[in-house]
Design a protein around this motif. Structure first.
Motif, PDB file in Angstrom:
ATOM      1  N   ASN A 197     226.016   5.549  60.638  1.00 12.70           N
ATOM      2  CA  ASN A 197     226.963   5.624  59.525  1.00 12.70           C
ATOM      3  C   ASN A 197     226.792   6.928  58.777  1.00 12.70           C
ATOM      4  O   ASN A 197     225.947   7.750  59.113  1.00 12.70           O
ATOM      5  CB  ASN A 197     226.804   4.420  58.593  1.00 12.70           C
ATOM      6  N   THR A 198     227.599   7.084  57.758  1.00 15.35           N
ATOM      7  CA  THR A 198     227.507   8.272  56.928  1.00 15.35           C
ATOM      8  C   THR A 198     227.092   7.866  55.519  1.00 15.35           C
ATOM      9  O   THR A 198     227.377   6.760  55.066  1.00 15.35           O
ATOM     10  CB  THR A 198     228.848   9.024  56.854  1.00 15.35           C
ATOM     11  N   GLY A 249     228.157  12.378  52.905  1.00 16.69           N
ATOM     12  CA  GLY A 249     228.846  12.714  54.151  1.00 16.69           C
ATOM     13  C   GLY A 249     227.916  13.080  55.291  1.00 16.69           C
ATOM     14  O   GLY A 249     228.360  13.597  56.317  1.00 16.69           O
ATOM     15  N   LYS A 250     226.628  12.808  55.151  1.00 20.25           N
ATOM     16  CA  LYS A 250     225.663  13.085  56.212  1.00 20.25           C
ATOM     17  C   LYS A 250     225.576  11.882  57.150  1.00 20.25           C
ATOM     18  O   LYS A 250     225.632  10.752  56.719  1.00 20.25           O
ATOM     19  CB  LYS A 250     224.286  13.393  55.622  1.00 20.25           C
ATOM     20  N   TYR A 251     225.402  12.157  58.440  1.00 20.72           N
ATOM     21  CA  TYR A 251     225.312  11.106  59.448  1.00 20.72           C
ATOM     22  C   TYR A 251     223.869  10.648  59.606  1.00 20.72           C
ATOM     23  O   TYR A 251     222.940  11.453  59.582  1.00 20.72           O
ATOM     24  CB  TYR A 251     225.822  11.609  60.796  1.00 20.72           C
ATOM     25  N   ASP A 270     220.947  13.247  59.308  1.00 16.82           N
ATOM     26  CA  ASP A 270     221.911  14.340  59.200  1.00 16.82           C
ATOM     27  C   ASP A 270     222.280  14.890  60.578  1.00 16.82           C
ATOM     28  O   ASP A 270     222.331  16.097  60.791  1.00 16.82           O
ATOM     29  CB  ASP A 270     221.358  15.447  58.293  1.00 16.82           C
ATOM     30  N   GLN A 307     225.158  14.346  63.654  1.00 20.91           N
ATOM     31  CA  GLN A 307     226.347  13.723  64.218  1.00 20.91           C
ATOM     32  C   GLN A 307     226.102  13.583  65.716  1.00 20.91           C
ATOM     33  O   GLN A 307     225.857  14.569  66.404  1.00 20.91           O
ATOM     34  CB  GLN A 307     227.589  14.567  63.941  1.00 20.91           C
TER      35      GLN A 307
END
Length: 177
Positions: A69-70, A74-76, A97, A99
């Motif tokens: 999730n993020t 907005g970091k994965y 952080d 993706q």
């Protein structure tokens, strides 16, 4: 009396034929779950050459889980965990952080607060990756539409006493949430 004897014979027979697949493996890798990419809900690895698979009671929560999730920033974040409550062993992998990309490999090396790492716990003893003892996780499938994540992993961890653990032949095929 005859019914009791028949029941005893049936129980003995079932105990002999109900050996797990793990018991009849000449090669420990053969006891791991197959390397699939369907979201089969499997994970396993070798810990110092011995088979590890999740198991035991589902209470107080699942014995295996994948989360992607993020954050609010907005970091994965990706985490993969497996617990065997019968043996008090667990493994965990965390990517911060990152993706995720299908076919990509990520290093499990701790170089500060916001890095990727892996951990193995037995009872209360924790073995973790660091700058010297590292590992990798590779995603052979990442299906964001169907929530399927599959791949392989390995890592070496060290505890506070300097003991080292080798996690090898790790594989997973799970749905994530």
């Amino acid at each position: 009396m005859k019914t009791s004897l028949n029941l005893l014979l049936i129980i003995l027979f079932l105990s002999f034929v109900s050996c797990s697949k793990q018991d009849d493996c000449d090669n420990p890798v053969d006891c791991l779950p197959p390397a699939t990419q369907t979201g089969a809900g499997t994970i396993g690895c070798l810990i110092n050459g011995e088979v590890f698979r999740p198991g035991g009671s589902q209470f107080p929560g699942p014995t295996q889980r994948a989360v992607y999730n993020t954050s609010v920033e907005g970091k994965y974040y990706f985490s993969l965990t497996a617990k065997n409550r019968s043996t008090n062993k667990s493994i965990g992998i965390l990517l911060r952080d990152q993706q995720i990309g299908e076919g990509e490999t990520y290093f499990l090396i701790s170089e500060g607060e916001f890095t990727n790492f892996a951990v193995y716990n037995i009872n209360i003893i924790e073995f973790q990756t660091n700058n010297e003892f590292t590992g990798e996780i590779t995603f052979s499938k990442f299906d964001d539409i169907n929530g399927i994540v599959s791949g392989t992993f390995w890592f070496d961890g060290i505890n506070e006493e300097g003991e080292i653990v080798e996690i090898r032949e790790g594989r997973f095929d799970m749905k994530y949430n």
